[in-house]
Design a protein around this motif. Structure first.
Motif, PDB file in Angstrom:
ATOM      1  N   THR A  34     -26.512  48.366 -44.197  1.00  0.00           N
ATOM      2  CA  THR A  34     -25.110  48.144 -43.811  1.00  0.00           C
ATOM      3  C   THR A  34     -24.938  46.672 -43.458  1.00  0.00           C
ATOM      4  O   THR A  34     -25.593  46.173 -42.532  1.00  0.00           O
ATOM      5  N   THR A  72     -21.825  49.417 -47.184  1.00  0.00           N
ATOM      6  CA  THR A  72     -23.103  50.136 -47.064  1.00  0.00           C
ATOM      7  C   THR A  72     -23.667  50.427 -48.455  1.00  0.00           C
ATOM      8  O   THR A  72     -22.912  50.786 -49.366  1.00  0.00           O
ATOM      9  N   GLU A  89     -21.976  38.062 -38.037  1.00  0.00           N
ATOM     10  CA  GLU A  89     -22.386  38.714 -39.291  1.00  0.00           C
ATOM     11  C   GLU A  89     -23.792  39.292 -39.070  1.00  0.00           C
ATOM     12  O   GLU A  89     -24.680  38.581 -38.597  1.00  0.00           O
ATOM     13  N   THR A 125     -22.348  43.902 -42.114  1.00  0.00           N
ATOM     14  CA  THR A 125     -21.098  43.853 -41.338  1.00  0.00           C
ATOM     15  C   THR A 125     -20.725  42.404 -41.036  1.00  0.00           C
ATOM     16  O   THR A 125     -21.587  41.607 -40.651  1.00  0.00           O
ATOM     17  N   THR A 133     -17.242  45.992 -43.546  1.00  0.00           N
ATOM     18  CA  THR A 133     -18.570  46.616 -43.703  1.00  0.00           C
ATOM     19  C   THR A 133     -18.739  47.188 -45.104  1.00  0.00           C
ATOM     20  O   THR A 133     -17.815  47.798 -45.644  1.00  0.00           O
ATOM     21  N   PHE A 181     -13.710  44.464 -38.474  1.00  0.00           N
ATOM     22  CA  PHE A 181     -15.038  44.686 -39.059  1.00  0.00           C
ATOM     23  C   PHE A 181     -14.908  44.930 -40.552  1.00  0.00           C
ATOM     24  O   PHE A 181     -14.192  45.836 -40.976  1.00  0.00           O
ATOM     25  N   THR A 189     -19.783  41.783 -49.348  1.00  0.00           N
ATOM     26  CA  THR A 189     -19.032  41.939 -48.091  1.00  0.00           C
ATOM     27  C   THR A 189     -18.131  40.739 -47.839  1.00  0.00           C
ATOM     28  O   THR A 189     -16.985  40.876 -47.403  1.00  0.00           O
TER      29      THR A 189
END
Lengths: 86, 373
Positions: B363, B244, B349, B365, B242, B240, B336
């Motif tokens: 967020t 934020t 995604e 991801t 990520t 993952f 990201t």
């Protein structure tokens, strides 16, 4: 001494004639090689006489000398002009 | 050694003499000089020849060695031959007691210079007396090197030959205590485990953190014994990525009102020559400065500095997030994606937006399935 006497005998002589009392080879007019029971009789610069089993050989020439002599061989060097067998 | 002796004699009956000599030796090079006769016979026959000559009453004028024997006989009395010969023999004898070279063979992993240093520490150098060389000590000292299995040191001629046989490393069975477990390179959820060697410490579906041990460096054989091995495995996991970001609903921005105040200053090098010194009366402003050199290069470096003050005011922008949502999300997605490696295949995604008390927590991801070891 290494030679081709045996090959020559086998090629040109009959079996009965192959037993030779002496053998002689001349290389040019400078060297005479004799095999047989050799006995020197006369020795000089112009004349060498030696006895073989059943004959006497006379070598005439100039500056003659014996290069090597043993009981059975004789090597004569020099300017050889004549060889006579009697 | 077959040497020959040349006789020169005086004899009247030369033919008879030759006939007698022929019976006992090979006579060579018979030459006649008026009343003299010279001939050559082998050295080992001279006693018999002398006896014959004596018996025949021949007068020996000269008796000289010929050939190699003659050279040896004469060279004994030549200083130019004797001195170099003696020196040569001495040099050979002296050199025979020393080594002049050190040869180290069989060094692939071992540093050759290290070996030579050890040899030197044993008191053996390139030129050294053979008596000072203790090959056993050299062998024992070289054996202290970890990578060396066998050593043989011998003095061969004028060379010290050190033959080294290095250890053959089998990565499966050597350095048992030196094996380390495989650690996870990423955070993620295990999806596939292919163990080649070692013992797996995780299961499919398990979450792992970066740096966590996932394969242990040992195996357990049928009898229950633990055997250390080099861990090898291919373990895949959903990793993952990520990022934020928090964005408020409202935003306060500083904008220009359009009012400007300019102030000028002239300086010679760093010394102020002229300063307009205008007072800025704006409650809030931003300033900019422009410097221009009036003269060329270093000749009287006079600078003209122009200060500009822009009046600003703060305004509150309502619904900032709602109006710019697409742009903010796209920027976050780009950030990201920069975390993902070039050859990673993106599996999934998604974006989560959580709003509370006027703050939007976004967020982004990206899930990538990749090898984590």
């Amino acid at each position: 001494m290494f030679n081709f006497f045996n090959e020559l005998k086998e090629k040109y002589l009959s079996i009965s004639n192959r037993i030779c009392p002496y053998q002689m080879v001349m290389m040019g007019d400078y060297l005479l090689y004799v095999e047989g029971n050799v006995t020197i009789m006369t020795l000089s610069a112009n004349n060498i006489v030696f006895k073989l089993k059943d004959c006497i050989c006379t070598v005439c020439g100039m500056g003659l000398g014996i290069k090597e002599i043993t009981e059975n061989t004789l090597t004569i060097i020099g300017k050889i002009s004549q060889i006579e067998r009697v | 050694m077959g040497g020959y002796i040349r006789y020169t004699i005086k004899n009247l009956n030369r033919e008879k003499l030759i006939r007698e000599m022929v019976k006992i030796a090979i006579v060579k090079n018979i030459k006649l000089y008026e009343d003299k006769l010279s001939f050559v016979v082998k050295e080992n026959c001279i006693k018999k020849i002398d006896a014959v000559l004596q018996k025949r009453g021949s007068k020996v004028i000269s008796k000289t060695a010929v050939g190699l024997l003659n050279y040896i006989h004469t060279s004994i009395f030549r200083v130019g031959v004797i001195i170099p010969s003696v020196l040569f023999i001495l040099a050979v004898i002296i050199c025979n007691g020393y080594i002049f070279n050190i040869k180290v063979l069989g060094t692939e992993m071992v540093n050759k210079n290290d070996v030579i240093k050890i040899i030197n520490n044993c008191g053996v150098y390139s030129i050294c007396n053979k008596n000072q060389i203790d090959t056993t000590t050299i062998e024992n000292d070289i054996l202290k090197i970890d990578k060396v299995s066998l050593v043989s040191a011998i003095v061969k001629g004028n060379t010290l030959v050190v033959n080294i046989k290095e250890k053959l490393y089998n990565p499966e069975f050597e350095d048992k205590d030196g094996f380390l477990p495989i650690l996870s390179l990423y955070d993620g959820i295990i999806t596939e485990i292919n163990i080649i060697q070692g013992t797996s410490l995780v299961k499919v579906g398990q979450t792992v953190k970066k740096g966590q041990e996932i394969v242990a460096p040992y195996v357990m054989d049928a009898s229950g014994d633990v055997l250390s091995v080099l861990p090898m495995a291919d373990i895949k996991a959903d990793v993952f990525y990520t990022i934020t970001q928090e964005v408020p609903d409202k935003k306060i921005e500083q904008i220009d009102t359009g009012n400007v105040i300019r102030s000028k200053k002239i300086m010679l090098n760093n010394m102020v020559i002229y300063n307009q010194n205008i007072r800025v009366s704006f409650p809030s402003y931003r300033a900019s400065e422009e410097i221009s050199v009036l003269t060329d290069r270093n000749f009287l470096p006079i600078k003209y500095v122009n200060y500009v003050y822009y009046e600003t005011k703060f305004i509150e922008i309502d619904d900032y997030f709602i109006n710019n949502k697409t742009q903010i999300l796209e920027q976050l997605a780009q950030k990201t994606r920069q975390l993902v490696d070039e050859y990673d295949i993106i599996k999934e995604e998604y974006v989560n937006v959580f709003s509370v008390a006027g703050i939007n927590r976004i967020t982004h991801t990206i899930i990538v399935n990749k090898s984590i070891c």
